[in-house]
Motif scaffolding. Structure first.
Motif, mmCIF file in Angstrom:
data_model
loop_
_atom_site.group_PDB
_atom_site.id
_atom_site.type_symbol
_atom_site.label_atom_id
_atom_site.label_comp_id
_atom_site.label_asym_id
_atom_site.label_seq_id
_atom_site.Cartn_x
_atom_site.Cartn_y
_atom_site.Cartn_z
ATOM 1 N N MET A 93 -3.182 80.856 -50.922
ATOM 2 C CA MET A 93 -1.862 81.432 -50.651
ATOM 3 C C MET A 93 -1.943 82.840 -50.057
ATOM 4 O O MET A 93 -1.149 83.201 -49.204
ATOM 5 N N HIS A 94 -2.929 83.619 -50.489
ATOM 6 C CA HIS A 94 -2.961 85.013 -50.011
ATOM 7 C C HIS A 94 -3.722 85.171 -48.701
ATOM 8 O O HIS A 94 -3.611 86.193 -48.047
ATOM 9 N N LEU A 95 -4.515 84.169 -48.332
ATOM 10 C CA LEU A 95 -5.552 84.376 -47.311
ATOM 11 C C LEU A 95 -5.072 85.092 -46.047
ATOM 12 O O LEU A 95 -5.660 86.088 -45.647
ATOM 13 N N VAL A 96 -4.025 84.578 -45.423
ATOM 14 C CA VAL A 96 -3.521 85.262 -44.226
ATOM 15 C C VAL A 96 -2.183 85.947 -44.521
ATOM 16 O O VAL A 96 -1.901 87.024 -44.015
ATOM 17 N N SER A 97 -1.378 85.319 -45.394
ATOM 18 C CA SER A 97 -0.036 85.862 -45.635
ATOM 19 C C SER A 97 -0.096 87.287 -46.183
ATOM 20 O O SER A 97 0.742 88.119 -45.858
ATOM 21 N N ASP A 98 -1.095 87.563 -46.995
ATOM 22 C CA ASP A 98 -1.197 88.894 -47.583
ATOM 23 C C ASP A 98 -1.582 89.943 -46.537
ATOM 24 O O ASP A 98 -1.113 91.076 -46.590
ATOM 25 N N GLU A 99 -2.422 89.563 -45.598
ATOM 26 C CA GLU A 99 -2.794 90.479 -44.510
ATOM 27 C C GLU A 99 -1.534 90.828 -43.720
ATOM 28 O O GLU A 99 -1.366 91.940 -43.241
ATOM 29 N N ASN A 100 -0.696 89.810 -43.618
ATOM 30 C CA ASN A 100 0.551 89.956 -42.909
ATOM 31 C C ASN A 100 1.491 90.905 -43.636
ATOM 32 O O ASN A 100 2.068 91.822 -43.052
ATOM 33 N N ARG A 101 1.605 90.692 -44.931
ATOM 34 C CA ARG A 101 2.510 91.495 -45.744
ATOM 35 C C ARG A 101 2.045 92.952 -45.789
ATOM 36 O O ARG A 101 2.838 93.877 -45.672
ATOM 37 N N LEU A 102 0.735 93.147 -45.970
ATOM 38 C CA LEU A 102 0.208 94.504 -46.111
ATOM 39 C C LEU A 102 0.029 95.210 -44.766
ATOM 40 O O LEU A 102 -0.216 96.404 -44.725
ATOM 41 N N GLY A 103 0.117 94.450 -43.677
ATOM 42 C CA GLY A 103 -0.060 95.055 -42.362
ATOM 43 C C GLY A 103 -1.511 95.131 -41.921
ATOM 44 O O GLY A 103 -1.798 95.556 -40.811
ATOM 45 N N THR A 104 -2.444 94.719 -42.804
ATOM 46 C CA THR A 104 -3.861 94.787 -42.442
ATOM 47 C C THR A 104 -4.196 93.798 -41.328
ATOM 48 O O THR A 104 -5.235 93.928 -40.682
#
Ligand code: ADP
Ligand code: MG
Lengths: 308, 248
Positions: free
Chosen positions: B77-88
């Motif tokens: 769940m975090h793999l790409v979505s979290d990069e997206n959310r955090l801006g990384t």
């Protein structure tokens, strides 16, 4: 190093930047000055290879940002606006990851040198999440500098920093900008004037004007307004001020002080001070007030609308 | 290739610093350990009566893939979505790295994590092997483990693809889990009811590609094609989602 021609970007129906044309040479620090929503971030994202433009072209470090995006990215160091970082990584691990992505052969040495450059050596093992805003900013810079890029693109590098940190980061950018091409954005006039060799002023997606900080300063002198405060009764003050040559636009303010402007290139503050003393007033305060960016645009584009 | 490896390594390391990943690993190993223990106990107590049945590890691998339906969404769940959310994601998309390398790297990181669990569970067949004479059928064991890896590959590919479409972990998990439940159970129902197209539904049903063949020690080209196509589809969706993000 950076050559931009007719650059245009639409987000759906909304045009974020419109037909931008400019360039930046090696060893030059170019500032992008404009209010929020002017299109600074959009332009920088295109130049860093993050997204393609809708129209126009941009060549960075000799490569086209659309057709040779990867080559451009190899040669550019980019610090995004909000300085996104992995909070749960240590400073060192993060920089190692970024260095690996750039295939740096001597990553460890480079990381050490870069940490020294941004004065973060003692925090190498700490988690990024625990760093202060200013330190994160420096790690963002370190990440952009690791591979010693030919072109450095920094989106609002001093935003959110306290004054001491702002000075530090500005000094660091100036130091770096001696050999490299730096394009930085800001919405603070004095910052653009302080760091940059050349300032591009951008508003609503268009370049309004382009000049050296010195010339900008000269063009803006007429735009400076002065607030004056004396001890006691101020009712006669406007009349007295109007007699001083070069004083314009005198307006009493609600707090009892008086505001005035002076003609371009003629700083009349010494004359005003002499006149006041001669008439026996006690001068308490006389200070220059900056203009808002909106007022600066009006001033620079030659519209007669200063003040309000 | 090198870029894929760099991304994969970061994700792999990240799992070992993540509470969710530990919880998933612990639960999987615990459940499989219990199943294995019960099996072994049953065998040692009934070995003399039912001398015809030789224990194998298919119950362990069978349960493994069942658990994957529930746990892969939590791991992807975090793999790409979290990069997206955090801006990384902006850092990665301005690094000299191609979009598909990023996506495949994310997939490989997850795959290596589950692969680590798979290797640990190889203890179970090794132990069984010591209990039975003349030893267990290793080709069958390895085939069912191959099946686990193929299911893992397909689930992770789809999970990464979905993760690239969102910037919210919970939304990602929900959509991923729904898709898995559909592929694992629901798509099989119409196969029994629909007069036409039953073959298509039957082919889409993921569980049959594992339980009916691989977990019984049978390798069929159709099954390999099925799992590898789903993996490729997921990775393609992920790469496309990144590209759309750039052009928007
Ligand atoms: N991802 C986006 N989607 C839609 N509109 C956007 C997006 N990013 C920026 N904009 C719009 O484009 C314009 C320029 O924004 P931006 O480049 O961020 O300006 P600045 O960095 O100068 O503040 C603004 O009107 C903003 O609302
Ligand atoms: Mg901006």
């Amino acid at each position: 190093m950076i050559k931009v021609k007719g650059l245009t970007k639409d987000y759906g129906a909304r045009r974020a930047i419109n037909n931008l044309t400019f360039d930046a040479e090696q060893g030059e620090i170019v500032g992008f000055l404009g209010p929020n929503g002017a299109g600074k971030t959009t332009t920088m994202r295109i130049l860093s290879g993050y997204m393609p433009p809708t129209d126009g072209e941009a060549v960075v470090a000799g490569f086209d940002v659309v057709t040779d995006s990867i080559e451009v990215r190899r040669r550019v160091g980019y610090m995004p606006e909000t300085v996104p970082l992995y909070r749960d990584m240590s400073v060192y691990d993060f920089l190692k990851f970024m260095a690996d992505l750039r295939h740096l052969p001597n990553a460890e040495d480079r990381i050490d040198e870069t940490l020294e450059l941004v004065a973060m050596t003692d925090r190498a093992d700490g988690y990024i999440g625990n760093l202060s805003k200013g330190m994160k900013q420096r790690i963002g810079l370190a990440q952009a500098l690791l591979h010693r890029p030919e072109v450095l693109i920094l989106d609002e590098p001093t935003i959110g920093l306290d004054p001491g940190q702002v000075v530090e980061v500005r000094e660091l950018i100036k130091e770096i900008g001696k050999e490299r091409t730096v394009l930085l954005s800001t919405h603070i006039l004095s910052e653009a004037q302080n760091i940059c060799d050349r300032v591009l002023i951008i508003n609503k997606g268009k370049i309004v004007t382009e000049d050296t900080p010195e010339n900008l300063q000269a063009r803006l002198v007429g735009a400076e307004r002065v607030i004056l405060r004396i001890r006691g009764e101020q009712d006669d003050l406007p009349l007295l001020l109007k007699k001083v040559k070069g004083v314009e636009d005198v307006e009493p303010r609600s707090d009892g002080s008086v505001e005035f402007a002076f003609a371009p290139g003629r700083d009349v503050r010494p004359e005003v001070a002499r006149a006041l003393i001669k008439e026996g007033y006690d001068l308490l305060e006389m200070r220059l007030v900056g203009l808002s960016l909106e007022e600066i645009f009006l001033e620079l584009t030659g519209s007669e609308g200063k003040g309000n | 290739m090198r870029n894929i490896w760099i991304i994969a390594k970061k994700e792999y390391d990240h799992y070992f610093a993540s509470l969710i990943a530990y919880a998933v690993a612990f639960t999987i190993l615990l459940v499989l350990g219990i199943i294995f223990g019960v099996n072994l106990w049953y065998y040692t107590n009934n070995a003399f009566q039912s001398s015809g049945t030789i224990p194998d590890s298919s119950s362990v691998t069978g349960a493994f893939v069942f658990l994957l339906v529930f746990f892969v969404p939590a791991l992807t769940m975090h793999l790409v979505s979290d990069e997206n959310r955090l801006g990384t994601l902006e850092l990665l998309l301005t690094a000299p790295l191609r979009d598909h390398e990023l996506i495949v790297g994310k997939w490989l990181g997850g795959f290596l994590f589950i692969f680590t669990l798979v290797v640990i569970t190889l203890v179970y067949p090794v132990v069984i092997d010591n209990f039975v004479q003349p030893g267990i059928d290793w080709s069958m064991v390895l085939t069912s483990y191959l099946g686990v890896l193929l299911v893992t590959s397909a689930f992770l590919g789809l999970g990464v693809g979905i993760s690239a479409m969102f910037s919210n972990q919970i939304a990602t998990m929900f959509v991923t889990f729904t898709l898995f439940v559909f592929l694992w159970w629901l798509v099989g129902f119409p196969a029994n009811l629909a007069p036409v197209g039953a073959d298509v539904f039957r082919y889409l049903d993921m569980s049959t590609h594992f339980y009916d063949t691989l977990n019984q020690g049978v390798i069929q080209l159709g099954d390999l094609v099925y799992f590898l196509s789903l993996t490729a589809l997921g990775l393609f969706i992920g790469t496309t989602a990144i590209e759309i993000r750039r052009w928007r």
